[in-house]
Scaffold this motif. Structure first.
Motif, PDB file in Angstrom:
ATOM      1  N   LYS A 132       0.890  -1.150   0.000  1.00  0.00           N
ATOM      2  CA  LYS A 132       0.000   0.000   0.000  1.00  0.00           C
ATOM      3  C   LYS A 132       0.933   1.205   0.000  1.00  0.00           C
ATOM      4  CE  LYS A 132      -3.482   2.489   2.572  1.00  0.00           C
ATOM      5  NZ  LYS A 132      -4.205   2.618   3.838  1.00  0.00           N
ATOM      6  N   ILE A 133       0.726   2.120  -0.953  1.00  0.00           N
ATOM      7  CA  ILE A 133       1.602   3.279  -1.075  1.00  0.00           C
ATOM      8  C   ILE A 133       0.773   4.544  -0.947  1.00  0.00           C
ATOM      9  CG2 ILE A 133       3.287   4.490  -2.496  1.00  0.00           C
ATOM     10  CD1 ILE A 133       3.820   1.798  -3.909  1.00  0.00           C
ATOM     11  N   THR A 134       1.102   5.352   0.045  1.00  0.00           N
ATOM     12  CA  THR A 134       0.415   6.610   0.287  1.00  0.00           C
ATOM     13  C   THR A 134       1.235   7.747  -0.313  1.00  0.00           C
ATOM     14  OG1 THR A 134      -0.384   5.703   2.371  1.00  0.00           O
ATOM     15  CG2 THR A 134      -0.574   8.067   2.098  1.00  0.00           C
ATOM     16  N   GLY A 135       0.553   8.667  -0.968  1.00  0.00           N
ATOM     17  CA  GLY A 135       1.223   9.857  -1.494  1.00  0.00           C
ATOM     18  C   GLY A 135       1.390   9.881  -3.001  1.00  0.00           C
ATOM     19  N   ALA A 172      12.429  -4.833   3.654  1.00  0.00           N
ATOM     20  CA  ALA A 172      12.799  -3.510   4.174  1.00  0.00           C
ATOM     21  C   ALA A 172      13.468  -2.658   3.097  1.00  0.00           C
ATOM     22  CB  ALA A 172      13.718  -3.650   5.374  1.00  0.00           C
ATOM     23  N   ASP A 173      14.224  -3.286   2.201  1.00  0.00           N
ATOM     24  CA  ASP A 173      14.875  -2.551   1.111  1.00  0.00           C
ATOM     25  C   ASP A 173      13.848  -2.042   0.103  1.00  0.00           C
ATOM     26  OD1 ASP A 173      17.393  -2.944   2.223  1.00  0.00           O
ATOM     27  OD2 ASP A 173      17.738  -4.783   1.070  1.00  0.00           O
ATOM     28  N   ILE A 174      12.806  -2.822  -0.134  1.00  0.00           N
ATOM     29  CA  ILE A 174      11.736  -2.405  -1.043  1.00  0.00           C
ATOM     30  C   ILE A 174      11.008  -1.198  -0.448  1.00  0.00           C
ATOM     31  CG2 ILE A 174       9.558  -3.081  -2.119  1.00  0.00           C
ATOM     32  CD1 ILE A 174      10.647  -6.024  -1.957  1.00  0.00           C
ATOM     33  N   ILE A 175      10.665  -1.298   0.818  1.00  0.00           N
ATOM     34  CA  ILE A 175       9.964  -0.205   1.491  1.00  0.00           C
ATOM     35  C   ILE A 175      10.834   1.050   1.506  1.00  0.00           C
ATOM     36  CG2 ILE A 175       9.064   0.576   3.727  1.00  0.00           C
ATOM     37  CD1 ILE A 175       8.080  -2.347   4.107  1.00  0.00           C
ATOM     38  N   SER A 176      12.105   0.904   1.805  1.00  0.00           N
ATOM     39  CA  SER A 176      13.017   2.046   1.827  1.00  0.00           C
ATOM     40  C   SER A 176      13.123   2.710   0.459  1.00  0.00           C
ATOM     41  CB  SER A 176      14.414   1.622   2.290  1.00  0.00           C
ATOM     42  OG  SER A 176      14.403   1.267   3.637  1.00  0.00           O
ATOM     43  N   ALA A 177      13.175   1.902  -0.597  1.00  0.00           N
ATOM     44  CA  ALA A 177      13.277   2.448  -1.950  1.00  0.00           C
ATOM     45  C   ALA A 177      12.074   3.334  -2.270  1.00  0.00           C
ATOM     46  CB  ALA A 177      13.398   1.319  -2.967  1.00  0.00           C
ATOM     47  N   VAL A 178      10.892   2.922  -1.829  1.00  0.00           N
ATOM     48  CA  VAL A 178       9.668   3.707  -2.072  1.00  0.00           C
ATOM     49  C   VAL A 178       9.606   4.907  -1.134  1.00  0.00           C
ATOM     50  CG1 VAL A 178       7.149   3.644  -2.073  1.00  0.00           C
ATOM     51  CG2 VAL A 178       8.435   1.695  -2.976  1.00  0.00           C
ATOM     52  N   ASN A 224      12.014   6.513   0.219  1.00  0.00           N
ATOM     53  CA  ASN A 224      13.031   7.501  -0.153  1.00  0.00           C
ATOM     54  C   ASN A 224      12.573   8.424  -1.278  1.00  0.00           C
ATOM     55  OD1 ASN A 224      14.849   6.673   1.796  1.00  0.00           O
ATOM     56  ND2 ASN A 224      15.919   5.269   0.429  1.00  0.00           N
ATOM     57  N   LEU A 225      11.511   8.058  -1.958  1.00  0.00           N
ATOM     58  CA  LEU A 225      10.935   8.909  -3.010  1.00  0.00           C
ATOM     59  C   LEU A 225       9.977   9.950  -2.428  1.00  0.00           C
ATOM     60  CD1 LEU A 225      10.117   6.122  -5.612  1.00  0.00           C
ATOM     61  CD2 LEU A 225      12.033   7.751  -5.709  1.00  0.00           C
ATOM     62  N   GLY A 226       9.674   9.825  -1.138  1.00  0.00           N
ATOM     63  CA  GLY A 226       8.749  10.764  -0.499  1.00  0.00           C
ATOM     64  C   GLY A 226       7.365  10.180  -0.301  1.00  0.00           C
ATOM     65  N   PHE A 227       7.213   8.894  -0.584  1.00  0.00           N
ATOM     66  CA  PHE A 227       5.931   8.207  -0.385  1.00  0.00           C
ATOM     67  C   PHE A 227       6.034   7.366   0.894  1.00  0.00           C
ATOM     68  CE2 PHE A 227       6.593   8.283  -5.094  1.00  0.00           C
ATOM     69  CZ  PHE A 227       5.741   9.347  -5.342  1.00  0.00           C
ATOM     70  N   LYS A 228       4.920   6.814   1.326  1.00  0.00           N
ATOM     71  CA  LYS A 228       4.895   5.931   2.491  1.00  0.00           C
ATOM     72  C   LYS A 228       4.408   4.571   2.027  1.00  0.00           C
ATOM     73  CE  LYS A 228       4.822   4.583   6.780  1.00  0.00           C
ATOM     74  NZ  LYS A 228       5.935   3.765   7.098  1.00  0.00           N
ATOM     75  N   ALA A 229       5.248   3.554   2.186  1.00  0.00           N
ATOM     76  CA  ALA A 229       4.912   2.201   1.744  1.00  0.00           C
ATOM     77  C   ALA A 229       4.779   1.274   2.945  1.00  0.00           C
ATOM     78  CB  ALA A 229       5.988   1.667   0.803  1.00  0.00           C
ATOM     79  N   GLU A 230       3.814   0.353   2.848  1.00  0.00           N
ATOM     80  CA  GLU A 230       3.677  -0.695   3.850  1.00  0.00           C
ATOM     81  C   GLU A 230       3.216  -1.968   3.151  1.00  0.00           C
ATOM     82  OE1 GLU A 230      -0.027  -0.448   6.458  1.00  0.00           O
ATOM     83  OE2 GLU A 230       0.144   1.613   5.750  1.00  0.00           O
ATOM     84  N   ILE A 231       3.678  -3.091   3.660  1.00  0.00           N
ATOM     85  CA  ILE A 231       3.311  -4.389   3.090  1.00  0.00           C
ATOM     86  C   ILE A 231       1.891  -4.725   3.507  1.00  0.00           C
ATOM     87  CG2 ILE A 231       3.815  -6.857   3.125  1.00  0.00           C
ATOM     88  CD1 ILE A 231       6.759  -6.111   3.423  1.00  0.00           C
ATOM     89  N   ILE A 232       1.115  -5.219   2.545  1.00  0.00           N
ATOM     90  CA  ILE A 232      -0.259  -5.645   2.842  1.00  0.00           C
ATOM     91  C   ILE A 232      -0.408  -7.135   2.588  1.00  0.00           C
ATOM     92  CG2 ILE A 232      -1.364  -3.430   2.509  1.00  0.00           C
ATOM     93  CD1 ILE A 232      -2.079  -4.309  -0.327  1.00  0.00           C
TER      94      ILE A 232
END
Length: 72
Positions: free
Chosen positions: A12-15, A56-62, A64-72
Motif C-alpha cells: 500500500k503506497i500513500t502519497g 525492508a529494502d523495497i519499502i526504503s526504496a519507495v 526515499n521517493l517521499g511516499f509511504k509504503a507498507e506491506i499488505i
C-alpha cells in the motif's frame, strides 16, 4: 544467464497522485532488479523482485521517493 527466483510483495503506497509518481516507484523497483504493477487509483503495487531483496529494502526504496509504503 542464471535464473533468479522471484518473490511477490504487495504494498500500500500513500502519497502517489499521478502517473509521474507511479513511474518513480517503478524506476526505484527496477533499480532493485524487479518490476512493479501499480494501481494508482487504489494506491497499491504488486512488486516482483529477486528473493534476495529484503522487504525492508523495497519499502526504503519507495519511502526515499517521499511516499509511504507498507506491506499488505
Amino acid at each position: 544467464m542464471l535464473f533468479q527466483k522471484k518473490k511477490i510483495v504487495k504494498l500500500k503506497i500513500t502519497g502517489m497522485h499521478c502517473e509521474k509518481c507511479s513511474a518513480k516507484v517503478e524506476n526505484a523497483i527496477k533499480a532493485l532488479g524487479g518490476s512493479a504493477k501499480i494501481d494508482l487509483k487504489l494506491g497499491r503495487a504488486e512488486i516482483k523482485v529477486p528473493e534476495k531483496i529484503a522487504d525492508a529494502d523495497i519499502i526504503s526504496a519507495v519511502d526515499n521517493l517521499g511516499f509511504k509504503a507498507e506491506i499488505i
